[in-house]
Motif scaffolding. Structure first.
Motif, PDB file in Angstrom:
ATOM      1  N   ASN A  93       0.830  -1.213   0.000  1.00  0.00           N
ATOM      2  CA  ASN A  93       0.000   0.000   0.000  1.00  0.00           C
ATOM      3  C   ASN A  93       0.861   1.259   0.000  1.00  0.00           C
ATOM      4  O   ASN A  93       0.557   2.223  -0.711  1.00  0.00           O
ATOM      5  CB  ASN A  93      -0.926   0.025   1.210  1.00  0.00           C
ATOM      6  N   ALA A  94       1.921   1.264   0.788  1.00  0.00           N
ATOM      7  CA  ALA A  94       2.788   2.442   0.876  1.00  0.00           C
ATOM      8  C   ALA A  94       3.506   2.700  -0.450  1.00  0.00           C
ATOM      9  O   ALA A  94       3.663   3.856  -0.861  1.00  0.00           O
ATOM     10  CB  ALA A  94       3.796   2.276   2.008  1.00  0.00           C
ATOM     11  N   ILE A  95       3.927   1.649  -1.118  1.00  0.00           N
ATOM     12  CA  ILE A  95       4.615   1.797  -2.411  1.00  0.00           C
ATOM     13  C   ILE A  95       3.654   2.381  -3.447  1.00  0.00           C
ATOM     14  O   ILE A  95       3.988   3.344  -4.155  1.00  0.00           O
ATOM     15  CB  ILE A  95       5.195   0.449  -2.882  1.00  0.00           C
ATOM     16  N   VAL A  96       2.464   1.822  -3.542  1.00  0.00           N
ATOM     17  CA  VAL A  96       1.477   2.303  -4.510  1.00  0.00           C
ATOM     18  C   VAL A  96       1.071   3.742  -4.185  1.00  0.00           C
ATOM     19  O   VAL A  96       0.990   4.594  -5.084  1.00  0.00           O
ATOM     20  CB  VAL A  96       0.248   1.370  -4.558  1.00  0.00           C
ATOM     21  N   ARG A  97       0.850   4.036  -2.911  1.00  0.00           N
ATOM     22  CA  ARG A  97       0.473   5.394  -2.499  1.00  0.00           C
ATOM     23  C   ARG A  97       1.580   6.390  -2.845  1.00  0.00           C
ATOM     24  O   ARG A  97       1.320   7.465  -3.386  1.00  0.00           O
ATOM     25  CB  ARG A  97       0.161   5.425  -1.006  1.00  0.00           C
ATOM     26  N   TYR A  98       2.832   6.015  -2.549  1.00  0.00           N
ATOM     27  CA  TYR A  98       3.947   6.911  -2.852  1.00  0.00           C
ATOM     28  C   TYR A  98       4.026   7.169  -4.360  1.00  0.00           C
ATOM     29  O   TYR A  98       4.201   8.312  -4.793  1.00  0.00           O
ATOM     30  CB  TYR A  98       5.270   6.345  -2.337  1.00  0.00           C
ATOM     31  N   ALA A  99       3.883   6.131  -5.147  1.00  0.00           N
ATOM     32  CA  ALA A  99       3.943   6.275  -6.608  1.00  0.00           C
ATOM     33  C   ALA A  99       2.833   7.200  -7.103  1.00  0.00           C
ATOM     34  O   ALA A  99       3.065   8.075  -7.947  1.00  0.00           O
ATOM     35  CB  ALA A  99       3.854   4.913  -7.289  1.00  0.00           C
ATOM     36  N   ASP A 100       1.628   7.042  -6.567  1.00  0.00           N
ATOM     37  CA  ASP A 100       0.496   7.874  -6.977  1.00  0.00           C
ATOM     38  C   ASP A 100       0.673   9.330  -6.549  1.00  0.00           C
ATOM     39  O   ASP A 100       0.387  10.249  -7.309  1.00  0.00           O
ATOM     40  CB  ASP A 100      -0.815   7.334  -6.394  1.00  0.00           C
ATOM     41  N   ASP A 101       1.131   9.540  -5.326  1.00  0.00           N
ATOM     42  CA  ASP A 101       1.236  10.886  -4.763  1.00  0.00           C
ATOM     43  C   ASP A 101       2.423  11.681  -5.289  1.00  0.00           C
ATOM     44  O   ASP A 101       2.479  12.896  -5.109  1.00  0.00           O
ATOM     45  CB  ASP A 101       1.332  10.828  -3.235  1.00  0.00           C
ATOM     46  N   VAL A 104       5.250   9.307 -10.015  1.00  0.00           N
ATOM     47  CA  VAL A 104       6.261   8.330 -10.421  1.00  0.00           C
ATOM     48  C   VAL A 104       5.907   7.818 -11.813  1.00  0.00           C
ATOM     49  O   VAL A 104       4.752   7.497 -12.097  1.00  0.00           O
ATOM     50  CB  VAL A 104       6.333   7.181  -9.391  1.00  0.00           C
ATOM     51  N   ASP A 105       6.916   7.762 -12.697  1.00  0.00           N
ATOM     52  CA  ASP A 105       6.712   7.287 -14.060  1.00  0.00           C
ATOM     53  C   ASP A 105       6.896   5.783 -14.201  1.00  0.00           C
ATOM     54  O   ASP A 105       6.360   5.167 -15.120  1.00  0.00           O
ATOM     55  CB  ASP A 105       7.701   7.977 -15.008  1.00  0.00           C
ATOM     56  N   GLN A 106       7.690   5.188 -13.306  1.00  0.00           N
ATOM     57  CA  GLN A 106       8.032   3.761 -13.402  1.00  0.00           C
ATOM     58  C   GLN A 106       8.379   3.247 -12.015  1.00  0.00           C
ATOM     59  O   GLN A 106       9.065   3.933 -11.256  1.00  0.00           O
ATOM     60  CB  GLN A 106       9.233   3.570 -14.325  1.00  0.00           C
ATOM     61  N   VAL A 107       7.914   2.055 -11.692  1.00  0.00           N
ATOM     62  CA  VAL A 107       8.303   1.374 -10.455  1.00  0.00           C
ATOM     63  C   VAL A 107       9.151   0.179 -10.857  1.00  0.00           C
ATOM     64  O   VAL A 107       8.768  -0.582 -11.748  1.00  0.00           O
ATOM     65  CB  VAL A 107       7.069   0.905  -9.640  1.00  0.00           C
ATOM     66  N   VAL A 108      10.299   0.030 -10.217  1.00  0.00           N
ATOM     67  CA  VAL A 108      11.148  -1.141 -10.448  1.00  0.00           C
ATOM     68  C   VAL A 108      11.297  -1.820  -9.090  1.00  0.00           C
ATOM     69  O   VAL A 108      11.874  -1.246  -8.166  1.00  0.00           O
ATOM     70  CB  VAL A 108      12.526  -0.761 -11.030  1.00  0.00           C
TER      71      VAL A 108
END
Length: 149
Positions: A93-101, A104-108
């Motif tokens: 949840n924290a990873i997805v939230r951080y990416a959304d907020d 973020v263009d890409q998560v690796v």
């Protein structure tokens, strides 16, 4: 504008492989190395070690995260832009939230490669991130033949 790449780290071989991949694939990007302090780790320790206090647990998890981030940042080549972030909560949840907020263009992300029933019973942070992230996600497995990891 450079690509903003989120790389969750936890000190594991899978996270190191993901970081290496991100550095190779996005040499002109900006990396954010994210460590998520999982509150369940604190809960498990309190149950296993009744003498621990919440403050001790938080400090231990925070120190573990700071150490993992420091080690990961040292592995980033000097010519690549990188920063670190320390968050708390459920890792996926924290990873997805951080990416959304944070646009973020890409998560690796690294995958520990659990198979079949173990993956079903234990769940997978990488799998949850793939399912929920709006940003594209690359899942990297560690090279199992590399004995240095």
């Amino acid at each position: 504008m450079s690509t903003h790449v989120l790389v969750p780290v936890d000190g594991s071989a899978a996270a190191r492989a993901a970081l290496e991949h991100a550095c190779e694939q996005f040499p002109d990007g900006h990396l954010t190395l994210l460590y998520v302090m999982d509150p369940m780790a604190d809960y498990s320790r309190r149950r296993s070690f009744p003498g621990y206090r919440d403050d001790d647990q938080h400090t231990n998890e925070r120190e573990k995260g700071e150490r993992a981030l420091e080690d990961a940042l040292e592995a980033v080549p000097d010519d690549i832009s990188a920063e670190t972030e320390l968050e708390g909560g459920d890792p996926a949840n924290a990873i997805v939230r951080y990416a959304d907020d944070n646009d973020v263009d890409q998560v690796v992300i690294g995958s520990h490669g659990r198979e079949s029933i173990a993956r079903f019973l234990l769940g997978s942070v990488a799998e949850a991130v793939v399912r929920r992230s709006v940003a594209p996600v690359t899942v990297v497995r560690p090279d199992e033949t590399d004995s240095s990891r």
